[in-house]
Design a protein around this motif. Sequence first.
Motif, PDB file in Angstrom:
ATOM      1  N   TYR A   1      47.771  63.613 -94.778  1.00  0.00           N
ATOM      2  CA  TYR A   1      46.924  62.461 -94.460  1.00  0.00           C
ATOM      3  C   TYR A   1      45.509  62.707 -94.972  1.00  0.00           C
ATOM      4  O   TYR A   1      44.903  63.726 -94.636  1.00  0.00           O
ATOM      5  CB  TYR A   1      46.825  62.262 -92.938  1.00  0.00           C
ATOM      6  CG  TYR A   1      48.127  61.931 -92.275  1.00  0.00           C
ATOM      7  CD1 TYR A   1      49.102  62.912 -92.090  1.00  0.00           C
ATOM      8  CD2 TYR A   1      48.402  60.635 -91.852  1.00  0.00           C
ATOM      9  CE1 TYR A   1      50.314  62.613 -91.496  1.00  0.00           C
ATOM     10  CE2 TYR A   1      49.621  60.333 -91.251  1.00  0.00           C
ATOM     11  CZ  TYR A   1      50.565  61.311 -91.075  1.00  0.00           C
ATOM     12  OH  TYR A   1      51.768  61.024 -90.496  1.00  0.00           O
TER      13      TYR A   1
ATOM     14  N   ARG B   1      60.368  61.518 -90.024  1.00  0.00           N
ATOM     15  CA  ARG B   1      60.646  61.950 -91.399  1.00  0.00           C
ATOM     16  C   ARG B   1      59.673  61.354 -92.398  1.00  0.00           C
ATOM     17  O   ARG B   1      59.378  61.971 -93.417  1.00  0.00           O
ATOM     18  CB  ARG B   1      62.074  61.587 -91.798  1.00  0.00           C
ATOM     19  CG  ARG B   1      62.302  60.118 -91.794  1.00  0.00           C
ATOM     20  CD  ARG B   1      63.327  59.631 -92.762  1.00  0.00           C
ATOM     21  NE  ARG B   1      63.427  58.209 -92.564  1.00  0.00           N
ATOM     22  CZ  ARG B   1      63.462  57.321 -93.534  1.00  0.00           C
ATOM     23  NH1 ARG B   1      63.428  57.723 -94.791  1.00  0.00           N
ATOM     24  NH2 ARG B   1      63.530  56.034 -93.276  1.00  0.00           N
ATOM     25  N   ARG B   2      59.115  60.176 -92.129  1.00  0.00           N
ATOM     26  CA  ARG B   2      58.141  59.588 -93.048  1.00  0.00           C
ATOM     27  C   ARG B   2      56.751  60.161 -92.829  1.00  0.00           C
ATOM     28  O   ARG B   2      55.868  59.976 -93.673  1.00  0.00           O
ATOM     29  CB  ARG B   2      58.062  58.074 -92.849  1.00  0.00           C
ATOM     30  CG  ARG B   2      59.335  57.322 -93.173  1.00  0.00           C
ATOM     31  CD  ARG B   2      59.351  55.918 -92.552  1.00  0.00           C
ATOM     32  NE  ARG B   2      58.307  55.054 -93.014  1.00  0.00           N
ATOM     33  CZ  ARG B   2      58.461  54.105 -93.938  1.00  0.00           C
ATOM     34  NH1 ARG B   2      59.635  53.916 -94.498  1.00  0.00           N
ATOM     35  NH2 ARG B   2      57.448  53.343 -94.296  1.00  0.00           N
ATOM     36  N   TYR B   3      56.519  60.813 -91.668  1.00  0.00           N
ATOM     37  CA  TYR B   3      55.156  61.121 -91.235  1.00  0.00           C
ATOM     38  C   TYR B   3      54.840  62.594 -91.036  1.00  0.00           C
ATOM     39  O   TYR B   3      53.749  62.932 -90.617  1.00  0.00           O
ATOM     40  CB  TYR B   3      54.855  60.339 -89.939  1.00  0.00           C
ATOM     41  CG  TYR B   3      55.144  58.873 -90.116  1.00  0.00           C
ATOM     42  CD1 TYR B   3      54.398  58.128 -91.035  1.00  0.00           C
ATOM     43  CD2 TYR B   3      56.179  58.237 -89.448  1.00  0.00           C
ATOM     44  CE1 TYR B   3      54.665  56.790 -91.251  1.00  0.00           C
ATOM     45  CE2 TYR B   3      56.462  56.900 -89.654  1.00  0.00           C
ATOM     46  CZ  TYR B   3      55.707  56.173 -90.561  1.00  0.00           C
ATOM     47  OH  TYR B   3      55.980  54.861 -90.785  1.00  0.00           O
TER      48      TYR B   3
ATOM     49  N   VAL C   1      65.661  67.268 -88.497  1.00  0.00           N
ATOM     50  CA  VAL C   1      64.543  66.351 -88.693  1.00  0.00           C
ATOM     51  C   VAL C   1      64.631  65.213 -87.678  1.00  0.00           C
ATOM     52  O   VAL C   1      65.678  64.579 -87.530  1.00  0.00           O
ATOM     53  CB  VAL C   1      64.579  65.738 -90.111  1.00  0.00           C
ATOM     54  CG1 VAL C   1      63.389  64.813 -90.318  1.00  0.00           C
ATOM     55  CG2 VAL C   1      64.588  66.820 -91.169  1.00  0.00           C
ATOM     56  N   ASP C   2      63.563  64.959 -86.970  1.00  0.00           N
ATOM     57  CA  ASP C   2      63.492  63.812 -86.061  1.00  0.00           C
ATOM     58  C   ASP C   2      63.435  62.538 -86.909  1.00  0.00           C
ATOM     59  O   ASP C   2      62.548  62.401 -87.750  1.00  0.00           O
ATOM     60  CB  ASP C   2      62.221  63.956 -85.216  1.00  0.00           C
ATOM     61  CG  ASP C   2      62.046  62.825 -84.215  1.00  0.00           C
ATOM     62  OD1 ASP C   2      62.443  61.681 -84.515  1.00  0.00           O
ATOM     63  OD2 ASP C   2      61.492  63.083 -83.145  1.00  0.00           O
ATOM     64  N   PRO C   3      64.389  61.613 -86.709  1.00  0.00           N
ATOM     65  CA  PRO C   3      64.399  60.424 -87.572  1.00  0.00           C
ATOM     66  C   PRO C   3      63.127  59.578 -87.481  1.00  0.00           C
ATOM     67  O   PRO C   3      62.840  58.818 -88.394  1.00  0.00           O
ATOM     68  CB  PRO C   3      65.619  59.628 -87.091  1.00  0.00           C
ATOM     69  CG  PRO C   3      66.019  60.218 -85.792  1.00  0.00           C
ATOM     70  CD  PRO C   3      65.502  61.624 -85.755  1.00  0.00           C
ATOM     71  N   PHE C   4      62.353  59.736 -86.392  1.00  0.00           N
ATOM     72  CA  PHE C   4      61.114  58.969 -86.264  1.00  0.00           C
ATOM     73  C   PHE C   4      59.923  59.691 -86.904  1.00  0.00           C
ATOM     74  O   PHE C   4      58.822  59.177 -86.935  1.00  0.00           O
ATOM     75  CB  PHE C   4      60.823  58.664 -84.795  1.00  0.00           C
ATOM     76  CG  PHE C   4      61.888  57.806 -84.187  1.00  0.00           C
ATOM     77  CD1 PHE C   4      61.899  56.442 -84.415  1.00  0.00           C
ATOM     78  CD2 PHE C   4      62.904  58.358 -83.430  1.00  0.00           C
ATOM     79  CE1 PHE C   4      62.897  55.641 -83.886  1.00  0.00           C
ATOM     80  CE2 PHE C   4      63.917  57.575 -82.899  1.00  0.00           C
ATOM     81  CZ  PHE C   4      63.912  56.212 -83.129  1.00  0.00           C
TER      82      PHE C   4
ATOM     83  N   ASP D   1      50.262  53.699 -94.639  1.00  0.00           N
ATOM     84  CA  ASP D   1      51.477  54.506 -94.594  1.00  0.00           C
ATOM     85  C   ASP D   1      51.910  54.658 -96.053  1.00  0.00           C
ATOM     86  O   ASP D   1      52.351  53.697 -96.689  1.00  0.00           O
ATOM     87  CB  ASP D   1      52.518  53.739 -93.775  1.00  0.00           C
ATOM     88  CG  ASP D   1      53.902  54.377 -93.828  1.00  0.00           C
ATOM     89  OD1 ASP D   1      54.135  55.276 -94.658  1.00  0.00           O
ATOM     90  OD2 ASP D   1      54.769  53.945 -93.049  1.00  0.00           O
TER      91      ASP D   1
ATOM     92  N   HIS E   1      49.643  59.748 -96.953  1.00  0.00           N
ATOM     93  CA  HIS E   1      49.076  58.713 -96.094  1.00  0.00           C
ATOM     94  C   HIS E   1      47.553  58.773 -96.077  1.00  0.00           C
ATOM     95  O   HIS E   1      46.961  59.776 -96.464  1.00  0.00           O
ATOM     96  CB  HIS E   1      49.583  58.901 -94.669  1.00  0.00           C
ATOM     97  CG  HIS E   1      51.047  59.134 -94.587  1.00  0.00           C
ATOM     98  ND1 HIS E   1      51.963  58.158 -94.912  1.00  0.00           N
ATOM     99  CD2 HIS E   1      51.771  60.240 -94.264  1.00  0.00           C
ATOM    100  CE1 HIS E   1      53.183  58.646 -94.759  1.00  0.00           C
ATOM    101  NE2 HIS E   1      53.095  59.904 -94.374  1.00  0.00           N
ATOM    102  N   ALA E   2      46.943  57.716 -95.568  1.00  0.00           N
ATOM    103  CA  ALA E   2      45.497  57.734 -95.362  1.00  0.00           C
ATOM    104  C   ALA E   2      45.171  57.126 -94.014  1.00  0.00           C
ATOM    105  O   ALA E   2      45.703  56.075 -93.645  1.00  0.00           O
ATOM    106  CB  ALA E   2      44.790  56.962 -96.466  1.00  0.00           C
TER     107      ALA E   2
END
Lengths: 248, 248
Positions: free
Chosen positions: A242, A127-129, A122-125, A10, A58-59
């Motif tokens: 990714y 936002r990182r992805y 933005v969906d809070p789950f 991540d 990400h990878a």
Amino acid sequence: MRYKVTIAYDGTDFAGFQMQPNERTVEGVLTKIVNKIAKNPGKRIQIFGSGRTDAGVHALGQVVHFDMNTQMNEDNMLHALNSMMPLDMSVKKVEIVSEDFHARFTTHGKRYMYRLSLGEFVDPFKRRYTGHWKFPIDIKLIKAAIKDLEGTHDFSSFVAAGSTVKSNVRTIYEASVRFDDATQEIVFEFYGNGFLYNMVRIMVAVLIEIGSKRRPVDDIPRLFQVLDRNEARGTAPASGLYLKKVYY
Amino acid sequence: MRYKVTIAYDGTDFAGFQMQPNERTVEGVLTKIVNKIAKNPGKRIQIFGSGRTDAGVHALGQVVHFDMNTQMNEDNMLHALNSMMPLDMSVKKVEIVSEDFHARFTTHGKRYMYRLSLGEFVDPFKRRYTGHWKFPIDIKLIKAAIKDLEGTHDFSSFVAAGSTVKSNVRTIYEASVRFDDATQEIVFEFYGNGFLYNMVRIMVAVLIEIGSKRRPVDDIPRLFQVLDRNEARGTAPASGLYLKKVYY
């Protein structure tokens, strides 16, 4: 003994792949772990990656190699590495390879994926992805345009300032886009022999503009002709990108 | 005007729901935003939540209410709130309600979900969003045992130390478990009239022990009899827990 190691991470909390002083990087964390496992390696063991990923990228299948003077088999090395991994990185596979293998120089290609979430907020789950786009977007326009990226081209319009490579010619074997019903995301995939600095994120930004009618559907051939990065404008955020697979 | 607001948040970077000095909490962040929107509310506007969630626990449908002296309609309030939200929190819905409505006192029940990821190593993309179990587990045993949790029981064996409620009697209307093929996770759901401190996480820990044969499949009726939290032992990690819905 040369070990080829496939890792996932991540990227959110890493300042990219490449080692930098006072920054948490993938290469930095891995180098520390490998040298701890080797105990007294004499000289510091160096990690070689297939290539860099930027901060936040990400990878799912990044590949590195290193040499260690040990008799550990693949399974033992897998467990040794994973027992020391931080929670945002894990080893998927360890293979013992010959000294001909080099994570960077013997690659035949790479596959990248880009996840774009839609909707007004933005969906809070996610936002990182994912990257996020809140305006109307027509995937049919993207499907029509994305095939123009396939083939061998000079990608000078699609490379960020700061790139130091000699040639901007690359070959994309396959570029595709689909709407994922389960996640309600647009998913792009690019498989090519190599990618320039920020190239995937710039291609995605251009395709988003095409899908939302801010750019004509046949604009990509023009971008290949003008060789001008200013014409491509945006860069999609790192959070959606990714590195999916490295081919040897 | 009383606003009922349904919110989602990634709980990882919050020190729980309840306001605490010098900590980033859901209530604290919301209170600041609402008071900014109200500009000069005279006295500080207070947020009322349906209940607390602990540090690291997520919400897909937490509900709060507050009163604001404004003519903003539901859609304008939705946009005003979301424009100020941090990226790990978002507003799903705003409803103007009568003064009879109270986010905490008029609830009829809540639904929680727990996501458990499997496999030997933690997936770096799931570590914030699931609990993790690396040992063999038989979901058939959990399916057989979980129905014993349904009904009205004294849950004293399933409440963490530090709870200050008078009665530990609660009713679970529905408790279920399934294996999600898409994510390869075990997903638990609990729908009940109320839940004690850490109750869902303790129930999940007991069910995991049953599924991995560390505890007999018929142990739950015994736990209801002994009324002893030490008999239930573990608490599943907060990262897998989601407040899914609050019923009014």
